[in-house]
Design a protein around this motif. Structure first.
Motif, PDB file in Angstrom:
ATOM      1  N   ASN A   1       4.209  34.287   4.906  1.00 54.16           N
ATOM      2  CA  ASN A   1       3.912  33.442   6.060  1.00 54.16           C
ATOM      3  C   ASN A   1       2.525  32.841   5.979  1.00 54.16           C
ATOM      4  N   VAL A   2       1.953  32.773   4.790  1.00 54.95           N
ATOM      5  CA  VAL A   2       0.625  32.189   4.633  1.00 54.95           C
ATOM      6  C   VAL A   2       0.608  30.797   5.266  1.00 54.95           C
TER       7      VAL A   2
ATOM      8  N   ALA B   1      -5.871  32.952  13.613  1.00 48.62           N
ATOM      9  CA  ALA B   1      -5.475  34.177  12.915  1.00 48.62           C
ATOM     10  C   ALA B   1      -6.532  35.259  13.027  1.00 48.62           C
ATOM     11  N   GLY B   2      -7.783  34.872  13.326  1.00 52.46           N
ATOM     12  CA  GLY B   2      -8.870  35.845  13.357  1.00 52.46           C
ATOM     13  C   GLY B   2      -9.385  36.175  14.732  1.00 52.46           C
ATOM     14  N   GLN B   3      -8.579  35.917  15.768  1.00 55.92           N
ATOM     15  CA  GLN B   3      -9.000  36.229  17.136  1.00 55.92           C
ATOM     16  C   GLN B   3      -9.142  37.726  17.334  1.00 55.92           C
TER      17      GLN B   3
ATOM     18  N   ALA C   1      -4.190  39.157  17.485  1.00 54.49           N
ATOM     19  CA  ALA C   1      -5.159  39.068  16.389  1.00 54.49           C
ATOM     20  C   ALA C   1      -4.463  38.974  15.035  1.00 54.49           C
ATOM     21  N   LYS C   2      -3.405  39.762  14.871  1.00 48.99           N
ATOM     22  CA  LYS C   2      -2.684  39.777  13.599  1.00 48.99           C
ATOM     23  C   LYS C   2      -1.511  38.807  13.587  1.00 48.99           C
ATOM     24  N   MET C   3      -1.291  38.126  14.708  1.00 46.20           N
ATOM     25  CA  MET C   3      -0.202  37.164  14.841  1.00 46.20           C
ATOM     26  C   MET C   3       1.136  37.827  14.522  1.00 46.20           C
ATOM     27  N   ILE C   4       1.361  38.969  15.169  1.00 49.51           N
ATOM     28  CA  ILE C   4       2.570  39.753  14.928  1.00 49.51           C
ATOM     29  C   ILE C   4       3.361  39.906  16.217  1.00 49.51           C
TER      30      ILE C   4
ATOM     31  N   PHE D   1       4.615  31.635  15.927  1.00 46.66           N
ATOM     32  CA  PHE D   1       3.936  32.671  16.708  1.00 46.66           C
ATOM     33  C   PHE D   1       3.239  32.059  17.923  1.00 46.66           C
ATOM     34  N   GLN D   2       2.510  30.962  17.723  1.00 45.54           N
ATOM     35  CA  GLN D   2       1.798  30.338  18.832  1.00 45.54           C
ATOM     36  C   GLN D   2       2.758  29.866  19.919  1.00 45.54           C
ATOM     37  N   MET D   3       3.872  29.317  19.503  1.00 44.24           N
ATOM     38  CA  MET D   3       4.855  28.842  20.475  1.00 44.24           C
ATOM     39  C   MET D   3       5.438  30.010  21.262  1.00 44.24           C
ATOM     40  N   PHE D   4       5.765  31.096  20.572  1.00 46.71           N
ATOM     41  CA  PHE D   4       6.283  32.279  21.262  1.00 46.71           C
ATOM     42  C   PHE D   4       5.241  32.836  22.220  1.00 46.71           C
ATOM     43  N   LEU D   5       3.981  32.913  21.771  1.00 38.32           N
ATOM     44  CA  LEU D   5       2.912  33.495  22.587  1.00 38.32           C
ATOM     45  C   LEU D   5       2.719  32.729  23.886  1.00 38.32           C
TER      46      LEU D   5
END
Length: 230
Positions: free
Chosen positions: A75-76, A122-124, A142-145, A160-164
């Motif tokens: 997922n890079v 990705a580094g929050q 933070a880990k986008m998991i 991930f951002q859309m889900f969040l």
């Protein structure tokens, strides 16, 4: 070389590649450049970097194939570089799953800004939010998991951002435009079809782990919402 600060530049135009090297290194990143798609893909399999700046038209293996095969195991974050505006929906949608794109000719400063934006997300600072109504679902920002029943979903950065966005406000209906504004902070023009493609892929990944309930629901003529309760 610190992989957490490493950008792969995959670009067959030597002058452009070197220009991006200079700008990215000036911004504090380490870079490794590939002028051939197959060579880049071989390197990605050996060591995935923090982010890939990937040109669409490449010798050996084109950018679309590099991205598609990379998505089979990683997922890079991928920023696609294209001179073909008509390819944008395809690059960001179901077929490729790229996280962002830039169109040639572009400003190197703009590319650096987009690299920073993706890596900053990705580094929050770690935030673990367990939805009170369902302990099955956990989000580590933070880990986008995203985990469902302790099983990690294989999401891209955009997915991930859309889900969040929806997860943080259960039941709220988001229009496609609101989702665009939330995940694309540069206010670019993105079609409704691109958002629908992301949603479709996100739903498919959720259903593979949790098929009992459609967590992301469509609201006809309006948009989408996250609904943890039936």
């Amino acid at each position: 070389m610190n992989v957490e600060n490493l950008i792969y530049i995959v670009e067959d135009e030597v002058k452009l590649a070197r220009l991006m090297e200079d700008y990215l290194m000036a911004a504090g990143y380490q870079t490794q450049t590939f002028y051939d798609g197959q060579m880049a893909f071989n390197a990605i399999k050996q060591q995935a970097p923090s982010l890939i700046l990937l040109d669409l038209m490449l010798p050996g293996m084109d950018g679309i194939e590099v991205a598609k095969h990379t998505r089979e195991f990683s997922n890079v974050p991928i920023i696609m570089v294209t001179a073909k505006v008509e390819e944008v929906d395809r690059l960001l949608g179901l077929e490729i799953g790229a996280d962002d794109y830039v169109c040639k000719p572009y400003s190197p400063k703009e590319v650096v800004a987009r690299v920073k934006a993706i890596l900053r997300r990705a580094g929050q600072q770690p935030v673990i939010d367990v939805q009170p109504s369902s302990e099955l679902i956990q989000v580590d920002e933070a880990k986008m998991i995203v985990q469902i029943s302790n099983e990690k979903l294989d999401l891209t950065a955009l997915e991930f951002q859309m889900f969040l966005v929806m997860f943080n406000e259960p039941g709220r209906i988001y229009s496609r435009q609101q989702l665009m504004d939330a995940i694309y902070n540069d206010h670019r023009v993105v079609s409704d079809r691109t958002i629908d493609s992301h949603i479709k892929k996100l739903r498919k990944k959720i259903a593979a782990t949790y098929s009992d309930h459609d967590l992301i629901q469509s609201v006809y003529g309006v948009g989408y919402k996250y609904e943890p309760n039936q």
